[in-house]
Design a protein around this motif. Structure first.
Motif, PDB file in Angstrom:
ATOM      1  N   LEU A 143     -28.306  10.287  17.932  1.00  0.00           N
ATOM      2  CA  LEU A 143     -29.099   9.348  17.154  1.00  0.00           C
ATOM      3  C   LEU A 143     -28.282   8.103  16.799  1.00  0.00           C
ATOM      4  O   LEU A 143     -28.801   6.982  16.827  1.00  0.00           O
ATOM      5  N   ALA A 144     -26.997   8.287  16.507  1.00  0.00           N
ATOM      6  CA  ALA A 144     -26.129   7.153  16.168  1.00  0.00           C
ATOM      7  C   ALA A 144     -26.018   6.166  17.333  1.00  0.00           C
ATOM      8  O   ALA A 144     -25.913   4.958  17.113  1.00  0.00           O
ATOM      9  N   ARG A 145     -26.054   6.665  18.545  1.00  0.00           N
ATOM     10  CA  ARG A 145     -26.017   5.771  19.714  1.00  0.00           C
ATOM     11  C   ARG A 145     -27.243   4.859  19.769  1.00  0.00           C
ATOM     12  O   ARG A 145     -27.179   3.768  20.299  1.00  0.00           O
ATOM     13  N   LEU A 146     -28.343   5.347  19.226  1.00  0.00           N
ATOM     14  CA  LEU A 146     -29.584   4.568  19.267  1.00  0.00           C
ATOM     15  C   LEU A 146     -29.753   3.630  18.076  1.00  0.00           C
ATOM     16  O   LEU A 146     -30.184   2.489  18.235  1.00  0.00           O
ATOM     17  N   ILE A 147     -29.414   4.127  16.867  1.00  0.00           N
ATOM     18  CA  ILE A 147     -29.736   3.341  15.667  1.00  0.00           C
ATOM     19  C   ILE A 147     -28.532   3.023  14.796  1.00  0.00           C
ATOM     20  O   ILE A 147     -28.684   2.373  13.758  1.00  0.00           O
ATOM     21  N   GLY A 148     -27.351   3.490  15.160  1.00  0.00           N
ATOM     22  CA  GLY A 148     -26.163   3.217  14.362  1.00  0.00           C
ATOM     23  C   GLY A 148     -25.754   4.417  13.527  1.00  0.00           C
ATOM     24  O   GLY A 148     -26.543   5.322  13.276  1.00  0.00           O
ATOM     25  N   ASP A 149     -24.497   4.390  13.072  1.00  0.00           N
ATOM     26  CA  ASP A 149     -23.923   5.534  12.363  1.00  0.00           C
ATOM     27  C   ASP A 149     -24.571   5.823  11.012  1.00  0.00           C
ATOM     28  O   ASP A 149     -24.904   6.968  10.711  1.00  0.00           O
ATOM     29  N   VAL A 150     -24.716   4.788  10.183  1.00  0.00           N
ATOM     30  CA  VAL A 150     -25.218   5.018   8.818  1.00  0.00           C
ATOM     31  C   VAL A 150     -26.659   5.518   8.816  1.00  0.00           C
ATOM     32  O   VAL A 150     -26.957   6.537   8.172  1.00  0.00           O
ATOM     33  N   PRO A 151     -27.589   4.856   9.524  1.00  0.00           N
ATOM     34  CA  PRO A 151     -28.958   5.403   9.530  1.00  0.00           C
ATOM     35  C   PRO A 151     -29.026   6.806  10.142  1.00  0.00           C
ATOM     36  O   PRO A 151     -29.778   7.656   9.665  1.00  0.00           O
ATOM     37  N   ALA A 152     -28.229   7.053  11.183  1.00  0.00           N
ATOM     38  CA  ALA A 152     -28.238   8.380  11.814  1.00  0.00           C
ATOM     39  C   ALA A 152     -27.749   9.432  10.828  1.00  0.00           C
ATOM     40  O   ALA A 152     -28.323  10.522  10.736  1.00  0.00           O
ATOM     41  N   HIS A 153     -26.695   9.124  10.073  1.00  0.00           N
ATOM     42  CA  HIS A 153     -26.181  10.079   9.095  1.00  0.00           C
ATOM     43  C   HIS A 153     -27.217  10.347   8.004  1.00  0.00           C
ATOM     44  O   HIS A 153     -27.411  11.497   7.590  1.00  0.00           O
ATOM     45  N   THR A 154     -27.892   9.302   7.559  1.00  0.00           N
ATOM     46  CA  THR A 154     -28.916   9.459   6.520  1.00  0.00           C
ATOM     47  C   THR A 154     -30.055  10.349   7.006  1.00  0.00           C
ATOM     48  O   THR A 154     -30.495  11.262   6.295  1.00  0.00           O
ATOM     49  N   ILE A 155     -30.519  10.104   8.217  1.00  0.00           N
ATOM     50  CA  ILE A 155     -31.607  10.913   8.780  1.00  0.00           C
ATOM     51  C   ILE A 155     -31.153  12.355   8.969  1.00  0.00           C
ATOM     52  O   ILE A 155     -31.878  13.300   8.631  1.00  0.00           O
ATOM     53  N   ALA A 156     -29.938  12.549   9.481  1.00  0.00           N
ATOM     54  CA  ALA A 156     -29.431  13.900   9.706  1.00  0.00           C
ATOM     55  C   ALA A 156     -29.265  14.655   8.390  1.00  0.00           C
ATOM     56  O   ALA A 156     -29.584  15.844   8.306  1.00  0.00           O
ATOM     57  N   GLU A 157     -28.767  13.978   7.377  1.00  0.00           N
ATOM     58  CA  GLU A 157     -28.590  14.623   6.071  1.00  0.00           C
ATOM     59  C   GLU A 157     -29.941  15.035   5.489  1.00  0.00           C
ATOM     60  O   GLU A 157     -30.093  16.140   4.939  1.00  0.00           O
ATOM     61  N   THR A 158     -30.941  14.171   5.609  1.00  0.00           N
ATOM     62  CA  THR A 158     -32.291  14.492   5.138  1.00  0.00           C
ATOM     63  C   THR A 158     -32.841  15.691   5.912  1.00  0.00           C
ATOM     64  O   THR A 158     -33.425  16.601   5.309  1.00  0.00           O
ATOM     65  N   ALA A 159     -32.642  15.702   7.225  1.00  0.00           N
ATOM     66  CA  ALA A 159     -33.130  16.823   8.040  1.00  0.00           C
ATOM     67  C   ALA A 159     -32.444  18.121   7.636  1.00  0.00           C
ATOM     68  O   ALA A 159     -33.091  19.171   7.573  1.00  0.00           O
ATOM     69  N   ARG A 160     -31.144  18.084   7.358  1.00  0.00           N
ATOM     70  CA  ARG A 160     -30.432  19.295   6.922  1.00  0.00           C
ATOM     71  C   ARG A 160     -31.017  19.817   5.609  1.00  0.00           C
ATOM     72  O   ARG A 160     -31.154  21.032   5.414  1.00  0.00           O
ATOM     73  N   LYS A 161     -31.351  18.912   4.698  1.00  0.00           N
ATOM     74  CA  LYS A 161     -31.940  19.346   3.420  1.00  0.00           C
ATOM     75  C   LYS A 161     -33.314  19.971   3.639  1.00  0.00           C
ATOM     76  O   LYS A 161     -33.643  20.986   3.014  1.00  0.00           O
ATOM     77  N   VAL A 162     -34.121  19.384   4.523  1.00  0.00           N
ATOM     78  CA  VAL A 162     -35.449  19.926   4.818  1.00  0.00           C
ATOM     79  C   VAL A 162     -35.313  21.317   5.438  1.00  0.00           C
ATOM     80  O   VAL A 162     -36.011  22.254   5.042  1.00  0.00           O
ATOM     81  N   VAL A 163     -34.413  21.469   6.394  1.00  0.00           N
ATOM     82  CA  VAL A 163     -34.198  22.771   7.033  1.00  0.00           C
ATOM     83  C   VAL A 163     -33.709  23.787   6.000  1.00  0.00           C
ATOM     84  O   VAL A 163     -34.162  24.933   5.986  1.00  0.00           O
ATOM     85  N   GLY A 164     -32.808  23.387   5.113  1.00  0.00           N
ATOM     86  CA  GLY A 164     -32.329  24.288   4.065  1.00  0.00           C
ATOM     87  C   GLY A 164     -33.456  24.755   3.161  1.00  0.00           C
ATOM     88  O   GLY A 164     -33.542  25.938   2.807  1.00  0.00           O
ATOM     89  N   THR A 165     -34.329  23.840   2.799  1.00  0.00           N
ATOM     90  CA  THR A 165     -35.478  24.185   1.957  1.00  0.00           C
ATOM     91  C   THR A 165     -36.413  25.138   2.695  1.00  0.00           C
ATOM     92  O   THR A 165     -36.908  26.108   2.110  1.00  0.00           O
ATOM     93  N   LEU A 166     -36.672  24.871   3.969  1.00  0.00           N
ATOM     94  CA  LEU A 166     -37.528  25.766   4.757  1.00  0.00           C
ATOM     95  C   LEU A 166     -36.912  27.159   4.866  1.00  0.00           C
ATOM     96  O   LEU A 166     -37.616  28.157   4.768  1.00  0.00           O
ATOM     97  N   ARG A 167     -35.596  27.216   5.053  1.00  0.00           N
ATOM     98  CA  ARG A 167     -34.929  28.519   5.133  1.00  0.00           C
ATOM     99  C   ARG A 167     -35.091  29.294   3.824  1.00  0.00           C
ATOM    100  O   ARG A 167     -35.342  30.497   3.834  1.00  0.00           O
ATOM    101  N   GLN A 168     -34.940  28.604   2.703  1.00  0.00           N
ATOM    102  CA  GLN A 168     -35.120  29.267   1.411  1.00  0.00           C
ATOM    103  C   GLN A 168     -36.541  29.787   1.267  1.00  0.00           C
ATOM    104  O   GLN A 168     -36.763  30.895   0.788  1.00  0.00           O
ATOM    105  N   PHE A 169     -37.513  28.990   1.683  1.00  0.00           N
ATOM    106  CA  PHE A 169     -38.917  29.377   1.609  1.00  0.00           C
ATOM    107  C   PHE A 169     -39.164  30.626   2.453  1.00  0.00           C
ATOM    108  O   PHE A 169     -39.777  31.600   1.996  1.00  0.00           O
ATOM    109  N   ILE A 170     -38.665  30.622   3.679  1.00  0.00           N
ATOM    110  CA  ILE A 170     -38.870  31.752   4.580  1.00  0.00           C
ATOM    111  C   ILE A 170     -38.170  32.999   4.052  1.00  0.00           C
ATOM    112  O   ILE A 170     -38.726  34.092   4.065  1.00  0.00           O
TER     113      ILE A 170
END
Length: 183
Positions: A143-170
């Motif tokens: 993703l960083a290759r496409l949109i840059g390091d900072v936006p890619a890190h922000t999106i990845a961090e948000t995705a990790r939080k969403v996955v963590g929340t889904l894991r807790q729910f499951i």
């Protein structure tokens, strides 16, 4: 009316019914398999040790089965994958034992490997297991290759939080046997 203890029973039953009735045409299956091989090769190209291990397995055929889906792949001299020729005899067959798509998704969300029946070459099975355990797609880097390091890190961090929340729910739903309620 009987109720199931799983909060995902309805989705599982729906997926089973649709899966048994709706079969994609052969050309679509072939195209999906080609795309899957391209993706796997993209990931493998980021892991030199994985490519070295696969190069040693050159020409060996691995068959992966799940329900009515079948895919045969073989290792190339470059340590990548290709679809095996039609009618190739597999050296190793991996049958995913979990029939439910919802069950597979749940185990993936928990970070578990699905149960697999293994038939064939033990050494090749060990190599495949090593690949499964050690090769990971670095989504953030792509993703960083496409949109840059900072936006890619922000999106990845948000995705990790969403996955963590889904894991807790499951996990909570699996422990209680009923749908998890937000608190």
């Amino acid at each position: 009316m009987a109720t199931s203890s799983s909060p995902f029973a309805f989705l599982g039953e729906l997926a089973d019914k649709l899966g048994s009735r709706l079969q994609p045409p052969a050309w679509a299956i072939h195209e999906i398999q080609h795309r899957a091989v391209l993706f796997l090769n993209h990931v493998l190209q980021q892991e030199p040790e994985a490519q070295e291990r696969l190069a040693r397995q050159q020409g060996r055929v691995v068959e992966v089965r799940w329900r009515t889906i079948l895919m045969r792949i073989s290792a190339t001299p470059a340590g990548l994958l290709e679809l095996a020729p039609e009618g190739a005899t597999p050296d190793l067959t991996l049958c995913i034992a979990e029939d439910s798509p919802v069950g597979l998704a749940q185990s993936a969300m928990r970070g578990d490997k699905p149960p697999v029946r293994i038939v064939g070459d033990v050494q090749l099975a060990a190599e495949v297991n090593w690949l499964v355990d050690h090769v990971r797609w670095d989504v953030e880097e792509d993703l960083a290759r496409l949109i840059g390091d900072v936006p890619a890190h922000t999106i990845a961090e948000t995705a990790r939080k969403v996955v963590g929340t889904l894991r807790q729910f499951i996990d909570k739903a699996a422990r209680t046997g009923s749908p998890a309620k937000s608190e």
